[in-house]
Design an enzyme around this catalytic site. Structure first.
Site, PDB file in Angstrom:
ATOM      1  N   ASP A 296     -13.371  -3.768  -1.959  1.00  0.00           N
ATOM      2  CA  ASP A 296     -13.441  -3.794  -0.382  1.00  0.00           C
ATOM      3  C   ASP A 296     -14.483  -3.809  -0.548  1.00  0.00           C
ATOM      4  O   ASP A 296     -15.854  -3.181  -0.078  1.00  0.00           O
ATOM      5  CB  ASP A 296     -12.794  -2.005  -0.768  1.00  0.00           C
ATOM      6  CG  ASP A 296     -10.843  -2.244  -0.899  1.00  0.00           C
ATOM      7  OD1 ASP A 296     -10.552  -3.217  -1.110  1.00  0.00           O
ATOM      8  OD2 ASP A 296     -11.030  -0.937  -0.597  1.00  0.00           O
TER       9      ASP A 296
ATOM     10  N   ASP B 150       1.185  -1.713  -0.090  1.00  0.00           N
ATOM     11  CA  ASP B 150       0.365  -0.019   0.039  1.00  0.00           C
ATOM     12  C   ASP B 150       0.773   1.405  -0.354  1.00  0.00           C
ATOM     13  O   ASP B 150       1.822   1.480   1.046  1.00  0.00           O
ATOM     14  CB  ASP B 150      -0.832  -0.159   0.856  1.00  0.00           C
ATOM     15  CG  ASP B 150      -1.457  -0.755   1.417  1.00  0.00           C
ATOM     16  OD1 ASP B 150      -1.860  -1.681   0.301  1.00  0.00           O
ATOM     17  OD2 ASP B 150      -2.350  -1.732   1.591  1.00  0.00           O
TER      18      ASP B 150
END
Length: 252
Positions: free
Chosen positions: A130, A11
């Site tokens: 997500d 990330d």
């Protein structure tokens, strides 16, 4: 049995790799290109880079990082975050990425999946989801904007639609499990696996060797993604693969 993949996830925020818990409490953990090269050395099958704060339209930092990574690693890698158009997809692929991951932009404009698949091939288009379980327990909703906005779109219906549009792979992150180190969300992953015929990458919650085994031993997932475990040196990719081999699961 088909071989399974072990995929470190990086990330990226402001050019640095970061990690949080349940999508918050973000800490810096290192340089993306250096970490990518290290995971290549460890035997990772693929890498995934996600720009987690891609709110600005200026993609220069990410393009530069992709170009530098492509010179350092010799395994496929996927780039996601802020990819909103065919031109953005083209830029990332030309910079050296093998695939792009679409999340918020695909939810807002599902036709981007079809356009991308027609122009660059389904194998280049990864749908990132997500997912968070609904409070009434009836299923999962898909979130956008880095897990900040609930679309109230059912995850199972969404992955089916995306597969029809041409998505070649599903990167499935459980927001409930993310960063908790309590294990992958097996219920969610199996539900998505049963809904589609494209590979599913399980993401969120991996905390120990057994978690990799649990999500890969049946037909639950085609690949397991982890971040914290690898970034903090708790486990190496090689250790995970050796363990899986002992348990009869063949990684690449």
């Amino acid at each position: 049995m088909l071989t399974k993949r072990i995929i470190p996830c990086l990330d990226v925020r402001d050019g640095k790799v970061v990690k949080g818990i349940n999508f918050v409490g973000i800490k810096e953990v290192g340089d993306p290109v250096e970490l990518a090269a290290e995971y290549d050395r460890q035997g990772a099958d693929e890498l995934i880079f996600l720009d987690i704060t891609a709110t600005s339209d200026d993609r220069n930092t990410m393009v530069d990082m992709v170009e530098r990574t492509a010179k350092q690693v010799f395994i496929p890698f996927t780039v996601g975050g802020g990819i909103r158009s065919i031109e953005d997809i083209r830029k990332m692929l030309l910079a050296g990425a093998d695939k792009v991951s679409l999340n918020s932009s695909a939810l807002k404009n599902p036709d981007l999946i079809r356009q991308g698949a027609e122009m660059f091939g389904s194998q280049c288009i990864v749908l990132a989801v997500d997912a968070k379980k609904r409070e009434d327990g009836t299923g999962w909703d898909a979130y956008l904007a880095g897990g900040r906005i609930n679309t109230h779109k059912d995850v199972i219906e969404w992955v089916k639609e995306a597969e029809k549009l041409g998505a070649g792979e599903i990167l499935l992150t459980s927001m409930d499990a993310d960063g908790t180190l309590q294990g992958f969300d097996l219920e969610l992953t199996q539900a998505v696996r049963n809904a589609v015929n494209v590979p599913v990458i399980a993401s969120g919650g991996c905390g120990k060797l057994e978690d990799f085994y649990d999500v890969l031993k049946e037909d639950t997932a085609d690949a397991a993604l982890a971040a914290s475990l690898f970034h903090y040196g708790t486990l190496s990719v090689g250790e995970v693969k050796d363990y899986l081999k002992e348990k009869g699961i063949h990684a690449r």
